[in-house]
Scaffold this motif. Sequence first.
Motif, PDB file in Angstrom:
ATOM      1  N   GLU A 117       8.184   1.211   0.963  1.00 32.38           N
ATOM      2  CA  GLU A 117       7.648  -0.079   0.573  1.00 32.38           C
ATOM      3  C   GLU A 117       7.485  -0.169  -1.066  1.00 32.38           C
ATOM      4  O   GLU A 117       7.391   0.824  -1.554  1.00 32.38           O
ATOM      5  CB  GLU A 117       6.534  -0.189   1.347  1.00 32.38           C
ATOM      6  CG  GLU A 117       6.311  -0.509   2.665  1.00 32.38           C
ATOM      7  CD  GLU A 117       4.958  -0.965   3.184  1.00 32.38           C
ATOM      8  OE1 GLU A 117       4.338  -1.450   2.529  1.00 32.38           O
ATOM      9  OE2 GLU A 117       4.870  -1.066   4.424  1.00 32.38           O
ATOM     10  N   LYS A 118       7.847  -1.170  -1.447  1.00 31.55           N
ATOM     11  CA  LYS A 118       7.930  -1.619  -2.787  1.00 31.55           C
ATOM     12  C   LYS A 118       6.466  -1.497  -3.237  1.00 31.55           C
ATOM     13  O   LYS A 118       5.516  -2.263  -2.869  1.00 31.55           O
ATOM     14  CB  LYS A 118       8.333  -2.982  -3.291  1.00 31.55           C
ATOM     15  CG  LYS A 118       8.528  -3.192  -4.535  1.00 31.55           C
ATOM     16  CD  LYS A 118       8.827  -4.525  -5.113  1.00 31.55           C
ATOM     17  CE  LYS A 118      10.377  -4.795  -4.543  1.00 31.55           C
ATOM     18  NZ  LYS A 118      10.817  -6.156  -4.816  1.00 31.55           N
ATOM     19  N   PRO A 119       5.902  -0.847  -4.193  1.00 31.40           N
ATOM     20  CA  PRO A 119       4.731  -0.882  -4.808  1.00 31.40           C
ATOM     21  C   PRO A 119       4.320  -2.164  -5.655  1.00 31.40           C
ATOM     22  O   PRO A 119       5.112  -2.295  -6.552  1.00 31.40           O
ATOM     23  CB  PRO A 119       4.671   0.581  -5.700  1.00 31.40           C
ATOM     24  CG  PRO A 119       6.095   0.676  -6.189  1.00 31.40           C
ATOM     25  CD  PRO A 119       6.955   0.131  -5.051  1.00 31.40           C
ATOM     26  N   ASN A 125       1.480  -8.892  -5.208  1.00 32.75           N
ATOM     27  CA  ASN A 125       1.266  -9.022  -3.693  1.00 32.75           C
ATOM     28  C   ASN A 125       0.288  -9.841  -3.133  1.00 32.75           C
ATOM     29  O   ASN A 125      -0.237  -9.962  -2.168  1.00 32.75           O
ATOM     30  CB  ASN A 125       0.468  -7.357  -3.734  1.00 32.75           C
ATOM     31  CG  ASN A 125      -0.903  -7.295  -4.616  1.00 32.75           C
ATOM     32  OD1 ASN A 125      -1.172  -8.314  -5.175  1.00 32.75           O
ATOM     33  ND2 ASN A 125      -1.646  -6.110  -4.266  1.00 32.75           N
ATOM     34  N   ASN A 254      -5.821  -9.741   1.907  1.00 33.89           N
ATOM     35  CA  ASN A 254      -5.197  -8.605   2.275  1.00 33.89           C
ATOM     36  C   ASN A 254      -3.632  -8.844   1.489  1.00 33.89           C
ATOM     37  O   ASN A 254      -3.143 -10.154   1.330  1.00 33.89           O
ATOM     38  CB  ASN A 254      -4.582  -8.668   3.890  1.00 33.89           C
ATOM     39  CG  ASN A 254      -5.896  -8.170   4.595  1.00 33.89           C
ATOM     40  OD1 ASN A 254      -6.868  -7.376   4.062  1.00 33.89           O
ATOM     41  ND2 ASN A 254      -5.793  -9.037   5.871  1.00 33.89           N
ATOM     42  N   ARG A 257       3.102  -7.023   1.795  1.00 37.92           N
ATOM     43  CA  ARG A 257       3.977  -5.842   1.924  1.00 37.92           C
ATOM     44  C   ARG A 257       5.484  -6.187   1.984  1.00 37.92           C
ATOM     45  O   ARG A 257       5.766  -7.205   2.523  1.00 37.92           O
ATOM     46  CB  ARG A 257       3.536  -4.993   3.243  1.00 37.92           C
ATOM     47  CG  ARG A 257       2.291  -4.683   2.958  1.00 37.92           C
ATOM     48  CD  ARG A 257       1.755  -4.314   4.420  1.00 37.92           C
ATOM     49  NE  ARG A 257       3.002  -3.037   4.968  1.00 37.92           N
ATOM     50  CZ  ARG A 257       2.825  -2.869   6.318  1.00 37.92           C
ATOM     51  NH1 ARG A 257       1.863  -3.498   7.130  1.00 37.92           N
ATOM     52  NH2 ARG A 257       3.801  -1.890   6.604  1.00 37.92           N
ATOM     53  N   LEU A 259       9.346  -4.892   1.580  1.00 38.44           N
ATOM     54  CA  LEU A 259      10.530  -3.687   1.510  1.00 38.44           C
ATOM     55  C   LEU A 259      11.816  -3.983   0.916  1.00 38.44           C
ATOM     56  O   LEU A 259      12.583  -4.865   1.704  1.00 38.44           O
ATOM     57  CB  LEU A 259      10.651  -3.076   3.063  1.00 38.44           C
ATOM     58  CG  LEU A 259      11.714  -1.912   3.197  1.00 38.44           C
ATOM     59  CD1 LEU A 259      11.303  -0.853   2.612  1.00 38.44           C
ATOM     60  CD2 LEU A 259      11.938  -1.864   4.797  1.00 38.44           C
ATOM     61  N   ASP A 265       5.017  -8.071   5.699  1.00 39.37           N
ATOM     62  CA  ASP A 265       3.831  -8.858   6.015  1.00 39.37           C
ATOM     63  C   ASP A 265       3.043  -9.589   5.027  1.00 39.37           C
ATOM     64  O   ASP A 265       2.944  -9.088   3.965  1.00 39.37           O
ATOM     65  CB  ASP A 265       2.508  -7.454   6.395  1.00 39.37           C
ATOM     66  CG  ASP A 265       1.399  -8.177   6.895  1.00 39.37           C
ATOM     67  OD1 ASP A 265       1.206  -9.536   7.378  1.00 39.37           O
ATOM     68  OD2 ASP A 265       0.299  -7.485   6.815  1.00 39.37           O
ATOM     69  N   ARG A 266       3.069 -10.840   5.301  1.00 36.60           N
ATOM     70  CA  ARG A 266       2.412 -11.811   4.556  1.00 36.60           C
ATOM     71  C   ARG A 266       0.960 -12.662   5.110  1.00 36.60           C
ATOM     72  O   ARG A 266       0.530 -13.372   4.392  1.00 36.60           O
ATOM     73  CB  ARG A 266       3.455 -13.016   4.366  1.00 36.60           C
ATOM     74  CG  ARG A 266       3.979 -13.753   5.324  1.00 36.60           C
ATOM     75  CD  ARG A 266       4.604 -15.040   5.260  1.00 36.60           C
ATOM     76  NE  ARG A 266       5.814 -14.995   4.085  1.00 36.60           N
ATOM     77  CZ  ARG A 266       7.088 -14.792   4.426  1.00 36.60           C
ATOM     78  NH1 ARG A 266       7.331 -14.637   5.775  1.00 36.60           N
ATOM     79  NH2 ARG A 266       8.129 -14.658   3.540  1.00 36.60           N
TER      80      ARG A 266
END
Length: 440
Positions: A117-119, A125, A254, A257, A259, A265-266
Motif C-alpha cells: 500500500e502507498k504510505p 489520507n 480512519n 488506504r 494501492l 478503503d475510503r
Amino acid sequence: MGIPLVSSALCHSSSNGVFTSMEFIRTELSASNSYSLGLKFKYQQFHTGESTMCRTLCCASRKPRGEERVWRRKTTPQNVDFPPRLPKKKKKPFPIPFKEIRQAAKEDKKLALMGIEKPLEPPKNGLLVPDLVPVAYEVFDAWKLLIKGLAQLLHVIPVHGCSECSEVHVGQTGHLIQDCQGPTSSKRRGSHAWVKGSVNDILVPIESYHLFDPFGRRIKHHTRFDYDRIPAVVELCIQAGVDIPEYPSRRRTNPVRMLGKKILDRGGYLEEPRPWSSAESSSLLEFDTYRASERFSCPPLSDIPEIAQETIDAYQTVRKGIRKLMRKYTVKACGYCSEVHVGPWGHNAKLCGSFKHQWRDGKHGWQDATVDEVFPPNYVWHARDPGGPPMRNQLKRFYGKAPAVVEVCMQAGAHSPDEYKPMMRLDIVIPDNEEANLIV
C-alpha cells in the motif's frame, strides 16, 4: 583567507654538501574564535649535482566550524521585471519538474506491483492536519475582512476596468497606455474602453466546486449542477478544518488506504447533504465578492487610512496562509484555462474552451496549482500621483506595477510592504515626452 606570509630557513653543510631549506607559509588569521587552525607540512628535496637541497613547507589556515552559522543580511533588489504574460496558445509550465512527477509515478507503480500500500500522511489520507486548522481559520477570517475593507474603500478610491479586456486601473481617470487585447482593440488602436470597476475587478473571482467528500465520487459533466461553486480560498479553508454549517464537509477518523491509484478503503460512501442556496442565508455573503460594495456603506473619511492598513494586512495574511495550506493540501489547476479544483484529483466536467480543447473533448488538463492561480495578485500600473495627468503610452517603460489590492490601499493611506516596492520602480524619475525621446 588573508595574504599568505612566507618565512624560510636555509641550512648549509659543507661536509656533505647538503643545503636544507625550511619555508613557512602563514596566512593572515582572523581574531574570531569561530575558526579552527589547520596546518599543512610539505617536505621537498632538490638534487643539483652533488648537493641536495631540502625544503619543508608549512601552511596554516583557519576554516569555519560546521556548527557555526554565518548570518547574511537579506537584500531587496532595486528593481524587478514585471511577471511575464503566458501565451494563450501554449500550455502552462509544470510547477513541479516533470522528471520528479514521472519518478514518483514509477515508485507508486512499483509498490503497487509488489502489493504494498502507498504510505500516506495527513491530509493525503483524508485526515486533517491539526497544526493547520488555526491557519485555515486565520485565512478565512482575513478573507472576510479583505472583502469588507475593499468594499468600503471603493466608495472613496475610484477603480476603472476595461469592458473589452481584463485591464484594471486605480485612479481618477483611466490611463492612456495602448495595451488592450480585446476583440475590438484594433478599431481603438489598443486604447481601453473604461467603465466603473467593482470588487471583482480587484479580487479576481476564482471559484471551485464544493465537495462534501474530496475522496468520494468524482464530479461528472452531467452532475456538475449538483454542486455549489464557492471561492477557491474558502473551499481550501473548509477542507483544512473550517466548519461552515451551510457547506458541511466529511471529517474522517480512519485514514484512506490506497494501492497505487486504486482506493482500497475510503470508509464507504455517505449521502451528501442538499446544497444550500446563497439567498437563504446572509452569512454566506460575508465571503462572497459579488456586489460587495452594495452591502457596505461609505465609512467616515477619518477612518479610511486605518481601514486601508487593516485591508492590506489581511491581504498579506491570506496570501501567506494559502501558501502554508497548499504545501500540504492538494489543489489542481488546468494547464490551459483558469479553472481550479481543490481536492486530490480534478473533476470531469467538460468546460475547458482554451487552446486545443477539441482534442481533449473539453476536458481540463489538470496539474498542480500555484498560489497565484488560487489567489491571483492582479497587477496594475502604479500611479505615483493619482490626481495628476493620466499615464501616457510613450512613458510606459518608466512606470511600475503593484497588486491591485496594494495599489488601492496605498492610495487610501496604507504603508506598502517592502516586497512590492522593487516592482513599483519608485527610484526611477519619470521624464517628460521631450526628454523621453532623448533616452536610449
